[in-house]
Scaffold this active site. Structure first.
Site: not given
Lengths: 321, 427
Positions: B65, B307, B311
């Site tokens: 996170l 997964d 970004h």
């Protein structure tokens, strides 16, 4: 369609990033255009006004003498304004991103970037993100491609051997790390060479190297049989420290090209090397300076071929985004 | 507290072998009945689930996170909304936050951040070694007591097999699950793509599948030696599936998951240099993908994780090897699971189990099923709803998904966490 990026909507060259995806016709057109720049008498390249008023920036993020100089000379012979920037000592070492560097230079009304970078894919990245009117020429990116070097080698081979159809070409040395080898293999296969053979120890060959369209040999003595063109690759010193090879002397013993080894190839075989040469490591001086060597011819041809590619990429009316 | 009636949906609850149309009754945050209306039930809220599927909320075994430490990439607030909108009700957080989850204080900070984001079901995975440096053991028992659900070293290497052995022995002493990422650091050699024809053609630094299988084989040996329970996360290749299958057959107490993107993408999707496809472990070959799919269908692989690695834009802007690996994945888990069902790789029941009951079993959580008495973690989704992955529909702060712009089928309409509606699709 990975490399359509290189062509405009009319199928003409817009960027020159890799040989992959370019047709035999287009490669031949590049060779023919380069021919037209070479004067009737010998190797002298004429100055032409094709790119008058255009601005070309050589962006070299990695050191180079030969490639940068021939690009600079080529741009000048085309009457362009040319600026060479050595980026390893410039703003990128101050933390500026690649994209910021490009944006800043774009703001100075540049028409073409000639890019060399240590990371594979850098030239593609710049071509994808630069303004649509700017052309990008790849002057070597990481281990991916060095298409102008490959084309000048094709040009040199054609000058001497005329045709590719019956040619067997050996590329010897560090294929794993070589962008030159990747581009040459693609160019030779596109132009219809009879065989491309790579000769190296397993540590210097990438995984599934056959998938590039080559035959493989781990032995120079056997590997040189029937070969018309020998391309030697430079061996970097750091290959020893990364446990890829035991020593320079053992490498020379196994894969160094000597006069005796050269006799194993076809009579009249030519010897090429993209430079810079490590004498006594991959090639013996007697061979490098001998009658079958065309190494200096390669360097002179670099100017004409780079003129051809720059001129073709700038004729891009109707360019796609 | 509220009573909620989820009305007339197709209930699929693999743990209880239920697949039938009916109602789910919720009171005081718990499931109180499935199908049969309890006496005196007076719902405050009725959710019409007609033509929709009602199943246990999803449990994600590997999430990042980005908080604490990298809130420019994502925050608990942004990502928990993304999770809820994807039908996910429980998240396991990898320990490579900044600072690392290697002290009870950081574990408690995570719990606080989760409470503040009004998404309490976030479980930190404790660092196996201090600062994830791979040399000294973390205080695993204290971390467990502070709420950590398992231990792991994220993507970082453990210095040597002796340290790993001792860490596993210590974890086993406290009945802690090891969540292990199989990767031999040295064989990986800072690569960014699968070692094969693709990386060879594009001159990309590459990672052989042996980097994964050798580390996996070593850890399997240590699992037998130490008796540690091990979960192998984000497996990417054929030979890993074979090894896990053999280990299970042999009777080792191990389980495994695969990241959802590995079931859909291969190395060729990268061409020529699309950083959206830059993930670690790298996308591998078509044969690997098919084997991972078979492993999931046949039970060698127990679950699918997101997964999730959001970004900022800059992280993906650059030449491929220089970009950061990872996909923002919470919101595409459900439609990509449904795609596997549509392609007849797995049944819908298997797909739901791989996202709910199976991870709950791995974590020994009282969750992942619609069993009366369990917390009411429920996902209601429309399996036929088409939606486009675009900024209008996207919740995660990270737009880094290779599925951007695509039309996907299947979307959560309601997500309930412990009986609280944490997401409701605006139609």
């Amino acid at each position: 369609m990975p490399d359509n990026l290189q062509l405009n909507s009319e199928g003409k060259l817009k960027h020159f990033l890799t040989i992959e995806g370019l047709s035999r016709r287009l490669l031949t057109e590049i060779l023919d255009t380069a021919d037209s720049f070479i004067g009737m008498t010998g190797q002298q390249v004429k100055k032409v006004p094709l790119l008058r008023g255009k601005t070309i920036v050589n962006l070299f993020f990695e050191n180079s003498t030969r490639t940068r100089t021939t690009f600079e000379l080529a741009a000048k012979r085309l009457s362009a304004d040319v600026l060479s920037m050595s980026m390893s000592t410039s703003s990128t070492s101050k933390g500026e991103s690649l994209l910021d560097t490009i944006r800043n230079l774009e703001a100075m009304f540049v028409d073409m970037f000639v890019v060399r970078h240590a990371i594979s894919g850098a030239a593609h990245f710049i071509a994808q993100h630069t303004a649509p009117n700017i052309s990008v020429i790849n002057a070597g990116d990481g281990q991916h491609a060095h298409p102008t070097q490959a084309m000048l080698d094709m040009f040199t081979i054609r000058q001497i051997k005329q045709d590719f159809a019956n040619l067997r070409v050996a590329i010897i040395g560090d294929i794993l790390h070589s962008r030159v080898a990747r581009s040459e293999i693609q160019a030779l296969n596109t132009l219809g060479a009879a065989e491309v053979r790579v000769i190296a120890p397993k540590t210097l060959l990438p995984a599934h190297v056959e998938s590039l369209g080559v035959s493989v040999s781990h032995n120079l003595t056997d590997g040189l049989a029937d070969i018309d063109v020998i391309i030697m690759l430079r061996l970097q010193k750091e290959r020893m420290s990364s446990a890829l090879l035991p020593s320079e002397s053992e490498y020379f013993k196994c894969f160094g090209l000597t006069e005796d080894k050269l006799k194993l190839a076809k009579p009249g075989a030519i010897v090429m090397h993209p430079g810079p040469i490590n004498r006594g490591v991959e090639i013996d001086s007697k061979v490098a300076d001998g009658p079958q060597s065309v190494i200096l011819k390669q360097v002179s041809n670099g100017i004409a071929i780079r003129m051809a590619i720059m001129a073709m990429a700038m004729q891009k009316q109707g360019a796609s985004g | 507290m509220n009573q909620i009636h989820i009305k007339q949906g197709r209930i699929i609850d693999p743990a209880n072998s239920i697949d039938r149309t009916g109602c789910v009754y919720i009171a005081d945050g718990k499931i109180i009945s499935v199908t049969n209306e309890p006496a005196g039930f007076k719902p405050d809220i009725v959710i019409d689930a007609y033509n929709q599927i009602v199943c246990p909320g999803f449990i994600d075994l590997s999430t990042r996170l980005r908080e604490p430490g990298q809130s420019r990439k994502a925050t608990f607030k942004s990502e928990t909304i993304a999770a809820a909108s994807g039908g996910i009700t429980t998240l396991c957080l990898q320990p490579d936050t900044i600072p690392v989850i290697d002290t009870p204080a950081i574990a408690e900070l995570i719990k606080d951040l989760a409470e503040k984001a009004q998404y309490p079901q976030i479980y930190p995975i404790a660092a196996l070694t201090q600062k994830l440096e791979g040399t000294e053991l973390s205080s695993m028992l204290s971390l467990k007591q502070a709420g950590c659900i398992a231990v792991g070293n994220a993507s970082q290497p453990v210095k040597n097999l002796l340290v790993l052995r001792r860490a596993m022995e210590y974890a086993a002493s406290h009945d802690l699950l090891l969540m292990f990422r199989s990767n031999d650091y040295w064989l990986g050699n800072n690569g960014c793509a699968h070692e094969g024809a693709f990386a060879t053609r594009y001159g990309l630094p590459s990672i052989p599948d042996a980097a994964e299988t050798i580390a996996l084989a070593q850890c399997l040996e240590l699992a037998e030696l130490t008796g540690c329970r091990v979960h192998f996360g984000q497996l990417s290749c054929k030979r890993s599936v074979i090894k896990i299958h053999q280990a299970k057959k042999y009777g080792l107490n191990v389980c495994a998951d695969v990241a959802m993107h590995q079931l859909h993408l291969t190395e060729n999707d990268i061409a020529p240099f699309d950083s959206a496809y830059h993930v670690l472990p790298p996308l591998r070959t078509e044969a690997d993908k098919q084997y991972l799919r078979q492993g999931l269908a046949g039970g060698a692989l127990d679950s699918i994780c997101s997964d999730h690695q959001p970004h900022d834009i800059d992280a993906k802007l650059g030449a491929f090897p220089e970009t950061e690996p990872g996909i923002s994945a919470l919101e595409t888990v459900l439609p990509l699971m449904l795609k596997l069902v549509a392609q007849q790789v797995i049944t819908l029941e298997q797909g739901i189990a791989a996202l709910s009951n199976n991870p709950a079993q791995i974590l020994r959580l009282k969750s992942g099923a619609l069993t009366p008495g369990f917390p009411a973690d429920v996902c209601v989704f429309d399996p036929e709803l088409d939606w486009q992955v675009n900024s209008e529909n996207w919740q995660s702060q990270g737009n880094n998904t290779p599925f951007w712009g695509q039309i996907l089928k299947g979307r959560a309409t309601h997500t309930l966490q412990a009986g609280k509606i944490i997401y409701c699709l605006k139609q």
